[in-house]
Design a protein around this motif. Structure first.
Motif, PDB file in Angstrom:
ATOM      1  N   THR A  17       0.842  -1.595  -0.320  1.00 60.00           N
ATOM      2  CA  THR A  17       0.169  -0.064   0.051  1.00 60.00           C
ATOM      3  C   THR A  17       1.118   1.202  -0.291  1.00 60.00           C
ATOM      4  OG1 THR A  17      -1.562  -1.154   0.906  1.00 60.00           O
ATOM      5  CG2 THR A  17      -2.015   1.511   1.173  1.00 60.00           C
ATOM      6  N   THR A  18       2.073   1.112   0.833  1.00 59.36           N
ATOM      7  CA  THR A  18       2.747   2.500   0.481  1.00 59.36           C
ATOM      8  C   THR A  18       3.487   2.468  -1.007  1.00 59.36           C
ATOM      9  OG1 THR A  18       3.542   2.059   2.959  1.00 59.36           O
ATOM     10  CG2 THR A  18       5.239   3.209   1.690  1.00 59.36           C
ATOM     11  N   LEU A  19       3.427   1.264  -1.534  1.00 57.81           N
ATOM     12  CA  LEU A  19       4.377   1.287  -3.056  1.00 57.81           C
ATOM     13  C   LEU A  19       3.134   2.242  -3.862  1.00 57.81           C
ATOM     14  CD1 LEU A  19       6.742   0.983  -5.225  1.00 57.81           C
ATOM     15  CD2 LEU A  19       5.386  -1.763  -4.940  1.00 57.81           C
ATOM     16  N   LEU A  20       1.893   1.368  -3.576  1.00 58.71           N
ATOM     17  CA  LEU A  20       0.458   2.180  -4.245  1.00 58.71           C
ATOM     18  C   LEU A  20       0.894   3.931  -3.855  1.00 58.71           C
ATOM     19  CD1 LEU A  20      -1.663   1.567  -6.624  1.00 58.71           C
ATOM     20  CD2 LEU A  20      -3.555   1.230  -4.402  1.00 58.71           C
ATOM     21  N   GLU A  21       0.440   3.854  -2.803  1.00 55.95           N
ATOM     22  CA  GLU A  21       0.795   5.578  -2.742  1.00 55.95           C
ATOM     23  C   GLU A  21       1.913   6.514  -2.863  1.00 55.95           C
ATOM     24  OE1 GLU A  21      -1.480   7.322  -1.689  1.00 55.95           O
ATOM     25  OE2 GLU A  21      -2.972   5.777  -1.018  1.00 55.95           O
ATOM     26  N   ARG A  22       3.265   6.005  -2.897  1.00 60.34           N
ATOM     27  CA  ARG A  22       4.351   6.458  -3.965  1.00 60.34           C
ATOM     28  C   ARG A  22       3.573   6.478  -5.342  1.00 60.34           C
ATOM     29  NH1 ARG A  22       7.571   9.940  -3.366  1.00 60.34           N
ATOM     30  NH2 ARG A  22       7.795   9.561  -1.390  1.00 60.34           N
ATOM     31  N   ILE A  23       3.415   5.896  -6.490  1.00 63.10           N
ATOM     32  CA  ILE A  23       3.419   5.386  -7.996  1.00 63.10           C
ATOM     33  C   ILE A  23       2.630   6.458  -7.928  1.00 63.10           C
ATOM     34  CG2 ILE A  23       1.612   3.786  -9.203  1.00 63.10           C
ATOM     35  CD1 ILE A  23       3.339   1.421  -8.192  1.00 63.10           C
ATOM     36  N   LYS A  24       1.182   7.420  -6.898  1.00 60.54           N
ATOM     37  CA  LYS A  24       0.472   7.754  -7.730  1.00 60.54           C
ATOM     38  C   LYS A  24       1.355   9.486  -7.579  1.00 60.54           C
ATOM     39  CE  LYS A  24      -3.610   5.735  -5.076  1.00 60.54           C
ATOM     40  NZ  LYS A  24      -4.207   6.422  -3.567  1.00 60.54           N
ATOM     41  N   VAL A  25       2.176   9.503  -7.157  1.00 59.64           N
ATOM     42  CA  VAL A  25       2.947  10.933  -7.310  1.00 59.64           C
ATOM     43  C   VAL A  25       3.854  10.754  -7.690  1.00 59.64           C
ATOM     44  CG1 VAL A  25       1.765  11.705  -4.777  1.00 59.64           C
ATOM     45  CG2 VAL A  25       4.592  10.280  -4.943  1.00 59.64           C
ATOM     46  N   PRO A  97       5.300  17.383 -10.685  1.00 59.40           N
ATOM     47  CA  PRO A  97       5.598  18.701 -10.236  1.00 59.40           C
ATOM     48  C   PRO A  97       3.997  18.860  -9.454  1.00 59.40           C
ATOM     49  CG  PRO A  97       5.292  18.305 -12.483  1.00 59.40           C
ATOM     50  CD  PRO A  97       5.318  17.364 -11.734  1.00 59.40           C
ATOM     51  N   GLY A  98       4.325  19.361  -7.811  1.00 59.51           N
ATOM     52  CA  GLY A  98       3.160  19.810  -7.100  1.00 59.51           C
ATOM     53  C   GLY A  98       2.223  18.367  -6.287  1.00 59.51           C
ATOM     54  N   ALA A  99       2.376  17.319  -6.686  1.00 55.97           N
ATOM     55  CA  ALA A  99       2.153  16.289  -5.699  1.00 55.97           C
ATOM     56  C   ALA A  99       2.714  16.365  -4.809  1.00 55.97           C
ATOM     57  CB  ALA A  99       2.164  14.977  -6.178  1.00 55.97           C
ATOM     58  N   ARG A 100       2.054  15.357  -3.801  1.00 50.57           N
ATOM     59  CA  ARG A 100       2.886  15.227  -2.288  1.00 50.57           C
ATOM     60  C   ARG A 100       2.275  13.285  -2.242  1.00 50.57           C
ATOM     61  NH1 ARG A 100       2.323  19.702   2.584  1.00 50.57           N
ATOM     62  NH2 ARG A 100       3.547  20.451   1.222  1.00 50.57           N
ATOM     63  N   MET A 101       2.632  12.949  -1.361  1.00 45.77           N
ATOM     64  CA  MET A 101       2.388  11.810  -0.820  1.00 45.77           C
ATOM     65  C   MET A 101       2.129  11.567   0.391  1.00 45.77           C
ATOM     66  SD  MET A 101       4.735   8.275  -0.913  1.00 45.77           S
ATOM     67  CE  MET A 101       4.340   6.803  -0.020  1.00 45.77           C
ATOM     68  N   LEU A 102       0.749  11.052   0.044  1.00 43.37           N
ATOM     69  CA  LEU A 102       0.645  10.574   1.557  1.00 43.37           C
ATOM     70  C   LEU A 102       1.382  10.385   3.026  1.00 43.37           C
ATOM     71  CD1 LEU A 102      -2.999  10.299   2.737  1.00 43.37           C
ATOM     72  CD2 LEU A 102      -2.407   7.875   2.908  1.00 43.37           C
ATOM     73  N   PRO A 103       1.176  11.067   4.263  1.00 40.08           N
ATOM     74  CA  PRO A 103       2.308  10.751   5.204  1.00 40.08           C
ATOM     75  C   PRO A 103       2.269   9.165   5.463  1.00 40.08           C
ATOM     76  CG  PRO A 103       0.971  12.781   5.680  1.00 40.08           C
ATOM     77  CD  PRO A 103       0.112  12.279   4.633  1.00 40.08           C
ATOM     78  N   LYS A 106       0.190   8.094   8.115  1.00 43.19           N
ATOM     79  CA  LYS A 106      -1.890   8.163   7.627  1.00 43.19           C
ATOM     80  C   LYS A 106      -1.746   6.795   6.397  1.00 43.19           C
ATOM     81  CE  LYS A 106      -2.317  11.659   9.430  1.00 43.19           C
ATOM     82  NZ  LYS A 106      -3.438  11.885  11.201  1.00 43.19           N
ATOM     83  N   ILE A 107      -0.732   6.255   6.197  1.00 43.57           N
ATOM     84  CA  ILE A 107      -1.253   4.846   5.744  1.00 43.57           C
ATOM     85  C   ILE A 107      -1.380   3.078   6.109  1.00 43.57           C
ATOM     86  CG2 ILE A 107      -0.238   3.571   3.880  1.00 43.57           C
ATOM     87  CD1 ILE A 107       1.691   5.717   2.110  1.00 43.57           C
ATOM     88  N   ARG A 108      -2.112   2.411   5.796  1.00 43.37           N
ATOM     89  CA  ARG A 108      -2.839   1.287   6.321  1.00 43.37           C
ATOM     90  C   ARG A 108      -2.402   0.435   5.503  1.00 43.37           C
ATOM     91  NH1 ARG A 108      -2.036   4.406   9.800  1.00 43.37           N
ATOM     92  NH2 ARG A 108      -2.631   5.092  11.476  1.00 43.37           N
ATOM     93  N   PRO A 109      -2.383  -1.445   6.538  1.00 46.60           N
ATOM     94  CA  PRO A 109      -2.313  -2.385   5.479  1.00 46.60           C
ATOM     95  C   PRO A 109      -3.879  -2.305   5.181  1.00 46.60           C
ATOM     96  CG  PRO A 109      -1.388  -2.663   7.282  1.00 46.60           C
ATOM     97  CD  PRO A 109      -2.569  -1.169   7.941  1.00 46.60           C
ATOM     98  N   THR A 110      -3.307  -3.124   3.664  1.00 47.60           N
ATOM     99  CA  THR A 110      -4.846  -3.046   2.768  1.00 47.60           C
ATOM    100  C   THR A 110      -5.428  -4.150   3.843  1.00 47.60           C
ATOM    101  OG1 THR A 110      -3.777  -2.966   1.169  1.00 47.60           O
ATOM    102  CG2 THR A 110      -5.549  -3.830   0.594  1.00 47.60           C
ATOM    103  N   LYS A 214       9.413   5.031   0.297  1.00 42.99           N
ATOM    104  CA  LYS A 214       9.683   5.507   1.552  1.00 42.99           C
ATOM    105  C   LYS A 214      10.117   6.678   0.740  1.00 42.99           C
ATOM    106  CE  LYS A 214      11.185   7.048   6.168  1.00 42.99           C
ATOM    107  NZ  LYS A 214      12.563   6.228   6.861  1.00 42.99           N
ATOM    108  N   SER A 215      10.710   6.570  -0.047  1.00 46.38           N
ATOM    109  CA  SER A 215      11.713   8.223  -0.497  1.00 46.38           C
ATOM    110  C   SER A 215      11.698   8.157  -2.043  1.00 46.38           C
ATOM    111  CB  SER A 215      12.896   7.425  -0.573  1.00 46.38           C
ATOM    112  OG  SER A 215      13.626   6.624  -1.478  1.00 46.38           O
TER     113      SER A 215
END
Length: 246
Positions: A17-25, A97-103, A106-110, A214-215
């Motif tokens: 799920t953390t990887l999914l949030e990173r992919i989004k940005v 540009p302008g994107a920010r990953m969810l902290p 705040k990310i919870r396991p699926t 994470k990065s």
């Protein structure tokens, strides 16, 4: 634009799920280099648990990894200076540009399934993040997947589940094993390859890449290997076959 369905799976605790949030940005190129998409097998450095790989020669010279695709013998493990560890953790790679990953806190396991719609490499991608506890239900998504991202980590590398999954998915579906390294430093000099994880399975639609959600380090490179290849394979499957004439 072409549309792809991407299945994101892996054991519980591998950071899907953390990887999914990173992919989004993550910012990707609309037209990645053809060499990236057509490379039969890209290998990046990953730490190998001692139970898998034989020890390497202690006198073997290790060179710095500049992020380019090179042979296994040339690719080392990324080991930044410990004094700069905290500074490096604050760096984020290839952010839109302008994107920010969810902290991260705040990310919870699926629990169940997450669905994200993201534009990657000029392609509309639907990414299905299916929980690790739903391993028995993964197969319901296999037939509809144009590509698979299978997450592993240093702590979670069940080769039996990985092999069972890979063998259950069509050989012509690109399969990315993403070694999720949340820690940016390590002292392990050994290297992990697909052969270590799947010694009885060989396919040029499969690769292993290391990165950190994470990065964001390594995420763009992994996506730019996977997406163009998935697009090509989807197009090949859609080409009507001409019946042979006798």
């Amino acid at each position: 634009p072409q549309q792809l369905s991407i299945l994101l799976i892996g054991e519980e605790g591998t950071g899907k799920t953390t990887l999914l949030e990173r992919i989004k940005v993550t910012q990707t190129s609309r037209r990645p280099s053809p060499t990236t998409a057509t490379t039969a097998r890209a290998i990046l450095s990953c730490p190998v648990p001692k139970k898998y790989a034989p020890s390497l020669d202690q006198d073997e010279e290790v060179i710095e990894n500049e992020g380019s695709s090179r042979s296994l013998e040339e690719i080392p493990l990324n080991t930044p200076d410990e004094n700069n560890h905290h500074e490096e953790e604050e760096i984020e790679y290839n952010v839109k540009p302008g994107a920010r990953m969810l902290p991260l806190d705040k990310i919870r396991p699926t629990i169940g399934m997450n669905l994200a719609k993201v534009d990657l490499c000029g392609t509309n991608c639907r990414i299905w993040d299916v929980g690790g506890k739903m391993h028995d239900l993964w197969e319901r998504y296999f037939d509809d997947a144009d590509a698979v991202i299978y997450c592993i980590s240093f702590e979670h590398q069940n080769c039996e589940i990985l092999e069972e999954t890979r063998l259950s998915i069509s050989d012509d579906v690109p399969f990315l094993i993403f070694f999720h390294n949340m820690n940016t430093t390590t002292t392990n000099p050994e290297l992990l390859t697909c052969d270590d994880l799947l010694p009885h399975y060989h396919n040029n639609m499969m690769t292993l890449m290391e990165g950190s959600a994470k990065s964001g380090k390594g995420v763009r490179e992994a996506l730019e290997w996977l997406i163009p290849l998935a697009k090509r394979q989807q197009q090949l499957r859609q080409v009507p076959t001409t019946p042979s004439t006798k």
